[in-house]
Design a protein around this motif. Structure first.
Motif, PDB file in Angstrom:
ATOM      1  N   GLU A 272       0.815  -1.220   0.000  1.00 37.54           N
ATOM      2  CA  GLU A 272       0.000   0.000   0.000  1.00 37.54           C
ATOM      3  C   GLU A 272       0.852   1.277   0.000  1.00 37.54           C
ATOM      4  OE1 GLU A 272      -3.085  -0.082   3.001  1.00 37.54           O
ATOM      5  OE2 GLU A 272      -3.287  -2.254   2.862  1.00 37.54           O
TER       6      GLU A 272
ATOM      7  N   VAL B 195      -0.030   4.794  -1.534  1.00 36.93           N
ATOM      8  CA  VAL B 195      -1.079   5.592  -0.885  1.00 36.93           C
ATOM      9  C   VAL B 195      -0.455   6.585   0.087  1.00 36.93           C
ATOM     10  CG1 VAL B 195      -3.074   5.528   0.651  1.00 36.93           C
ATOM     11  CG2 VAL B 195      -2.834   3.810  -1.152  1.00 36.93           C
TER      12      VAL B 195
ATOM     13  N   GLU C 223      -8.339   3.794   2.548  1.00 32.97           N
ATOM     14  CA  GLU C 223      -7.454   2.814   1.911  1.00 32.97           C
ATOM     15  C   GLU C 223      -8.234   1.506   1.724  1.00 32.97           C
ATOM     16  OE1 GLU C 223      -3.116   3.942   3.627  1.00 32.97           O
ATOM     17  OE2 GLU C 223      -4.496   3.139   5.113  1.00 32.97           O
TER      18      GLU C 223
ATOM     19  N   GLY D 196      -4.721   3.256  -6.111  1.00 35.74           N
ATOM     20  CA  GLY D 196      -3.803   3.385  -4.993  1.00 35.74           C
ATOM     21  C   GLY D 196      -2.456   2.734  -5.218  1.00 35.74           C
TER      22      GLY D 196
END
Length: 325
Positions: free
Chosen positions: A47, A50, A175, A209
């Motif tokens: 992730e 992001v 998220e 993302g």
């Protein structure tokens, strides 16, 4: 990839920050597996675009609030490896003097108001921070990070109503990594998540993302508008966590397949995608990138060794920061 910034230094810093997050998480995972770190931790690997895309659009004066999966936000907002590893190991040189641990790191010097182990628990804090900015006439913006599972929390709807009524400088960053702990998002979230924000008259966006430049480009525009009093805003960032819900969640096939994980890692990895773009655009060579990666690996290894040797807080600190002086 969508172009956002034009400065080569900015591009390389974004790449380095994503690698720093991935490297930190790899080392944190090893500390857990080797039983050197107390408690559980929740990996942010996968992730990175992001946190970096958003935080690179902010200044130190801008605030963020984080989540139980918060290491990435902390690093992206400027935290140092040594203090972070010290915090994970309960050492006195940690950001919270070893008392916060993985899920409660805060770094006021860079505007990180703190991680929160309660799902959606920082939504009120972030909105309060934005209200403070408006009342003080300050132009700082607060970003509230939370996961798709937190959209089931009633607090979010309360604070969105307030933020919309008072036009607060806050950006709600969801998220969406596809899972609420061990359950697919579509099984717990009916309808459109962006539509929930729009119901309050809040401008909402959905973005890839895994594309750091797309995330950064959108965030920069929204931050600039929020400073002018045009907030609040909502962003749904479509991403993926490579590890389980927490480091102990190893056998995951009962809720998601290895083929799915392999597809995201091989075809949609944010670091690999950005690295390829940097090389294709002539911004960096493979050799330069490898040297950057090696430097970050060394920094992390040295920080881990430092944290392992660092002292624990003295017993006299047991009530420090519990009661007001």
């Amino acid at each position: 990839m969508a172009k956002a910034k034009t400065n080569t230094e900015d591009y390389l810093r974004m790449y380095a920050q994503m690698v720093r997050i991935r490297t930190f998480e790899d080392n944190a995972n090893q500390l857990y597996l080797s039983a050197k770190m107390p408690g559980l931790t929740h990996m942010y690997s996968g992730e990175e675009a992001v946190a970096v895309g958003i935080c690179e659009a902010l200044t130190d004066d801008d605030r963020i609030t984080s989540t139980h999966r918060g290491h990435g936000h902390c690093v992206a907002k400027g935290a140092e490896f040594k203090q972070m590893f010290c915090e994970l190991l309960g050492k006195e040189e940690g950001y919270c003097r070893g008392k916060g641990g993985s899920m409660h790191i805060a770094d006021q010097s860079h505007g990180n108001l703190g991680a929160n182990a309660i799902v959606g628990g920082s939504m009120g804090i972030a909105t309060g921070s934005a209200l403070r900015a408006k009342l003080q006439g300050s132009d700082d913006v607060t970003v509230c990070f939370f996961g798709d599972g937190a959209t089931a929390q009633g607090l979010w709807y309360e604070v969105m109503n307030m933020a919309a009524l008072w036009q607060l400088p806050v950006i709600y960053a969801c998220e969406n990594n596809g899972y609420s702990e061990y359950t697919r998002t579509e099984e717990i979230a009916a309808g459109s998540i962006t539509a929930r924000a729009e119901a309050f008259g809040i401008e909402a966006h959905q973005v890839d993302g895994q594309d750091v430049l797309a995330v950064n480009g959108l965030t920069r525009k929204l931050v600039e508008r929020a400073r002018k009093g045009e907030g609040p805003f909502f962003i749904e960032l479509m991403t993926y966590r490579y590890h389980g819900h927490h480091v102990g969640d190893i056998n995951r096939e009962y809720y998601r397949s290895k083929d799915e994980e392999k597809d995201w890692k091989e075809n949609r990895d944010p670091i690999v995608r950005f690295r390829s773009w940097l090389v294709a655009e002539g911004i960096a060579t493979e050799e330069e990138i490898e040297a950057m990666n090696a430097k970050i690996e060394t920094d992390a290894s040295e920080a881990v060794a430092y944290a392992e040797a660092a002292p624990y807080p003295d017993m006299s600190e047991v009530d420090m920061h519990v009661y007001a002086d």
